[in-house]
Design an enzyme around this catalytic site. Structure first.
Site, short mmCIF file in Angstrom:
data_model
loop_
_atom_site.label_atom_id
_atom_site.label_comp_id
_atom_site.label_asym_id
_atom_site.label_seq_id
_atom_site.Cartn_x
_atom_site.Cartn_y
_atom_site.Cartn_z
N HIS A 178 -32.43 -1.53 -30.99
CA HIS A 178 -31.27 -1.28 -30.12
C HIS A 178 -31.57 -1.56 -28.64
CE1 HIS A 178 -30.10 0.65 -33.83
NE2 HIS A 178 -31.05 1.55 -33.68
N CYS A 179 -32.46 -2.50 -28.38
CA CYS A 179 -32.86 -2.84 -27.01
C CYS A 179 -33.36 -1.62 -26.25
CB CYS A 179 -31.71 -3.51 -26.25
SG CYS A 179 -31.17 -5.05 -27.01
N ALA A 180 -34.03 -0.73 -26.98
CA ALA A 180 -34.50 0.51 -26.39
C ALA A 180 -35.94 0.81 -26.79
CB ALA A 180 -33.59 1.67 -26.82
#
Length: 111
Positions: free
Chosen positions: A66-68
């Protein structure tokens, strides 16, 4: 808007409580005041496999980083399964998610 906010918060509370009944499920990020997004990992199952299995049952979730990545690594994971809740969701849909996860844990659904 206040009714939508209250409803979404109630869904989040219901989902949080319901998901915690699944053995081996670990919620990631449990701040008291948070949006209607849940992230979790399921012991013994890769997140992308859980996401694919849920998808086959018509349950829409995201699975991945999640781009995290930095915050996920802080929680000790590389990826999560992430259902997002909104005013158009129902408790019955949350029940279907929880039932599907129970079936995965019990081996009743193949990954």
């Amino acid at each position: 808007m206040p009714n939508i906010t209250r409803y979404e918060h109630d869904l989040l509370t219901y989902a949080t409580d319901s998901l915690q009944s699944v053995p081996g499920l670990r919620l990631i990020g449990t701040a008291k005041e948070k949006a209607g997004v849940l992230s979790f990992v399921l012991d013994g199952h890769r997140t992308e496999d859980v996401g694919a299995a849920l998808n086959r049952q018509g349950i829409a979730v995201r699975a991945g980083h999640h781009c995290a990545q930095p915050i996920l690594r802080r929680f000790g994971v590389e990826s999560t399964v992430r259902p997002s809740l909104a005013f158009y969701n129902t408790c019955e849909e949350i029940d279907a998610l929880v039932a599907a996860l129970w079936n995965l844990k019990l081996g009743h659904t193949s990954l």
